[in-house]
Design an enzyme around this catalytic site. Structure first.
Site, PDB file in Angstrom:
ATOM      1  N   LYS A  17       0.829  -1.219   0.000  1.00  0.00           N
ATOM      2  CA  LYS A  17       0.000   0.000   0.000  1.00  0.00           C
ATOM      3  C   LYS A  17       0.857   1.260   0.000  1.00  0.00           C
ATOM      4  O   LYS A  17       0.560   2.211  -0.700  1.00  0.00           O
ATOM      5  CB  LYS A  17      -0.919   0.041   1.227  1.00  0.00           C
ATOM      6  CG  LYS A  17      -2.039  -0.968   1.220  1.00  0.00           C
ATOM      7  CD  LYS A  17      -3.107  -0.626   2.259  1.00  0.00           C
ATOM      8  CE  LYS A  17      -2.579  -0.583   3.687  1.00  0.00           C
ATOM      9  NZ  LYS A  17      -2.101  -1.858   4.206  1.00  0.00           N
ATOM     10  N   ARG A  92     -10.935   0.290   8.788  1.00  0.00           N
ATOM     11  CA  ARG A  92     -10.449  -1.057   9.057  1.00  0.00           C
ATOM     12  C   ARG A  92     -11.517  -1.923   9.707  1.00  0.00           C
ATOM     13  O   ARG A  92     -11.275  -3.109   9.959  1.00  0.00           O
ATOM     14  CB  ARG A  92      -9.250  -0.988   9.990  1.00  0.00           C
ATOM     15  CG  ARG A  92      -7.908  -0.984   9.266  1.00  0.00           C
ATOM     16  CD  ARG A  92      -6.843  -0.811  10.316  1.00  0.00           C
ATOM     17  NE  ARG A  92      -5.585  -1.412  10.003  1.00  0.00           N
ATOM     18  CZ  ARG A  92      -4.534  -0.738   9.543  1.00  0.00           C
ATOM     19  NH1 ARG A  92      -4.637   0.524   9.232  1.00  0.00           N
ATOM     20  NH2 ARG A  92      -3.389  -1.361   9.381  1.00  0.00           N
ATOM     21  N   ARG A 131      11.155  -6.390   6.241  1.00  0.00           N
ATOM     22  CA  ARG A 131      10.889  -5.015   5.796  1.00  0.00           C
ATOM     23  C   ARG A 131      11.715  -3.966   6.562  1.00  0.00           C
ATOM     24  O   ARG A 131      11.770  -3.974   7.777  1.00  0.00           O
ATOM     25  CB  ARG A 131       9.396  -4.727   5.972  1.00  0.00           C
ATOM     26  CG  ARG A 131       9.018  -3.327   5.577  1.00  0.00           C
ATOM     27  CD  ARG A 131       7.558  -3.236   5.238  1.00  0.00           C
ATOM     28  NE  ARG A 131       6.709  -3.084   6.401  1.00  0.00           N
ATOM     29  CZ  ARG A 131       5.421  -2.762   6.325  1.00  0.00           C
ATOM     30  NH1 ARG A 131       4.844  -2.596   5.152  1.00  0.00           N
ATOM     31  NH2 ARG A 131       4.703  -2.651   7.416  1.00  0.00           N
ATOM     32  N   ARG A 164       9.884  -1.274  11.657  1.00  0.00           N
ATOM     33  CA  ARG A 164       8.764  -0.879  12.510  1.00  0.00           C
ATOM     34  C   ARG A 164       8.673  -1.824  13.695  1.00  0.00           C
ATOM     35  O   ARG A 164       8.885  -3.026  13.556  1.00  0.00           O
ATOM     36  CB  ARG A 164       7.462  -0.940  11.699  1.00  0.00           C
ATOM     37  CG  ARG A 164       7.254   0.285  10.868  1.00  0.00           C
ATOM     38  CD  ARG A 164       6.091   0.169   9.943  1.00  0.00           C
ATOM     39  NE  ARG A 164       4.873  -0.379  10.544  1.00  0.00           N
ATOM     40  CZ  ARG A 164       3.676  -0.290   9.983  1.00  0.00           C
ATOM     41  NH1 ARG A 164       3.530   0.337   8.831  1.00  0.00           N
ATOM     42  NH2 ARG A 164       2.632  -0.819  10.563  1.00  0.00           N
ATOM     43  N   ARG A 175      -1.332  -9.033  13.262  1.00  0.00           N
ATOM     44  CA  ARG A 175      -1.876  -8.021  12.344  1.00  0.00           C
ATOM     45  C   ARG A 175      -2.567  -8.686  11.157  1.00  0.00           C
ATOM     46  O   ARG A 175      -3.593  -8.220  10.678  1.00  0.00           O
ATOM     47  CB  ARG A 175      -0.769  -7.080  11.858  1.00  0.00           C
ATOM     48  CG  ARG A 175      -0.435  -6.004  12.886  1.00  0.00           C
ATOM     49  CD  ARG A 175       0.927  -5.399  12.641  1.00  0.00           C
ATOM     50  NE  ARG A 175       1.036  -4.688  11.403  1.00  0.00           N
ATOM     51  CZ  ARG A 175       2.172  -4.555  10.707  1.00  0.00           C
ATOM     52  NH1 ARG A 175       3.291  -5.111  11.130  1.00  0.00           N
ATOM     53  NH2 ARG A 175       2.190  -3.884   9.591  1.00  0.00           N
TER      54      ARG A 175
HETATM   55  P1  AMP Z   1      -0.569   0.740   9.315  1.00  0.00           P
HETATM   56  O1  AMP Z   1       0.597   1.666   9.198  1.00  0.00           O
HETATM   57  O2  AMP Z   1      -1.740   1.152   8.456  1.00  0.00           O
HETATM   58  O3  AMP Z   1      -0.180  -0.710   9.121  1.00  0.00           O
HETATM   59  O4  AMP Z   1      -1.104   0.862  10.830  1.00  0.00           O
HETATM   60  C1  AMP Z   1      -0.280   0.520  11.926  1.00  0.00           C
HETATM   61  C2  AMP Z   1      -1.130   0.245  13.151  1.00  0.00           C
HETATM   62  O5  AMP Z   1      -1.869   1.433  13.497  1.00  0.00           O
HETATM   63  C3  AMP Z   1      -2.173  -0.839  12.992  1.00  0.00           C
HETATM   64  O6  AMP Z   1      -1.650  -2.139  13.205  1.00  0.00           O
HETATM   65  C4  AMP Z   1      -3.179  -0.437  14.078  1.00  0.00           C
HETATM   66  O7  AMP Z   1      -2.707  -0.795  15.369  1.00  0.00           O
HETATM   67  C5  AMP Z   1      -3.158   1.081  13.998  1.00  0.00           C
HETATM   68  N1  AMP Z   1      -4.165   1.605  13.036  1.00  0.00           N
HETATM   69  C6  AMP Z   1      -3.941   2.303  11.898  1.00  0.00           C
HETATM   70  N2  AMP Z   1      -5.093   2.638  11.281  1.00  0.00           N
HETATM   71  C7  AMP Z   1      -6.090   2.137  12.084  1.00  0.00           C
HETATM   72  C8  AMP Z   1      -7.506   2.128  11.992  1.00  0.00           C
HETATM   73  N3  AMP Z   1      -8.155   2.692  10.947  1.00  0.00           N
HETATM   74  N4  AMP Z   1      -8.190   1.525  12.989  1.00  0.00           N
HETATM   75  C9  AMP Z   1      -7.570   0.958  14.032  1.00  0.00           C
HETATM   76  N5  AMP Z   1      -6.235   0.901  14.187  1.00  0.00           N
HETATM   77  C10 AMP Z   1      -5.488   1.498  13.210  1.00  0.00           C
END
Ligand code: AMP
Length: 222
Positions: A17, A92, A131, A164, A175
């Protein structure tokens, strides 16, 4: 004039993404709003929201809906009318999808297109555990499939590469499970609304990009 598009990019962690969002922002002049980035900024600045979010993020769990919905509402409500939007990592859950429709509706907007990048689970595990990301420009590398020329250093700007904290193996597998249970089902919500386009993400980035460009044509040309 065609209304400013609101495009969602969905896909499990590791689907690519970030790479593809950078292309869409550049090619179509969209504003990139990634809730994961907003939450990581809050964690880094140790705000109250950040301290709360960190507890969930480190384990790979979702931050509660009321927190992420409020966070996004703030960003969306301050958008200029003519700003095209690329939402990345939101919604999400089904509750977030419903809240998004409501907040866009207040602005006379709606979700124009949902780009859902699909990748098999075994490929995702391999991608995520190797990563590394540039601290300065966000470019992702992979120890196995796309190593940097110099270990630990970004090819593009010499920035430091980091992993990360939620790319560790326990958090990664959680995840992916959370994605399958909570997020994948909202593809059905958007299919019912006629806005879903599923893209095969298990192919080279240039081919994924071409498929995304094809899907973007109806909204890009208005
Ligand atoms: P990402 O960078 O999109 O993979 O997000 C990293 C982490 O942020 C996720 O594993 C969640 O813990 C949290 N997160 C990001 N966006 C959301 C969302 N829309 N709803 C809930 N948790 C989120």
């Amino acid at each position: 004039m065609a209304p400013a598009p609101t495009v969602l990019i969905m896909g499990p962690p590791g689907a690519g993404k970030g790479t593809q969002a950078a292309h869409l922002v550049e090619a179509y002049g969209l504003r990139h709003v990634a809730t994961g980035d907003l939450l990581r900024e809050a964690v880094a600045s140790e705000t109250e929201l950040g301290l709360l979010a960190k507890r969930y993020m480190d384990k790979g769990d979702l931050v509660p809906d009321e927190v992420t919905i409020d966070l996004l509402r703030e960003v969306v409500s301050s958008l200029p009318d003519d700003a095209g939007l690329l939402l990345d990592g939101f919604p999400r859950t089904r509750a977030q999808a419903v809240a998004l429709d409501e907040m866009l509706g207040r602005l006379d907007r709606d979700v124009s297109l949902v780009l859902d990048i699909c990748v098999p689970k075994d490929v995702l595990v391999e991608r995520l555990s190797g990563r590394w990301i540039c601290r300065t420009c966000g470019t992702p590398y992979n120890a196995a499939t796309r190593p940097p020329r110099v270990p630990g250093v970004c090819d593009l700007d010499g920035g430091e590469l980091y992993q990360r904290s939620d790319d560790t193996s326990d958090a990664v597998s959680n995840r992916l499970d959370v994605y399958e249970q909570e997020t994948a089902p909202i593809a059905g919500y958007y299919r019912d609304h006629g806005t879903l386009v599923q893209i095969d993400g298990d192919q080279p980035p240039a081919e994924v990009r071409a498929a995304l460009d094809a899907a973007m044509q109806p909204v890009a040309t208005g």
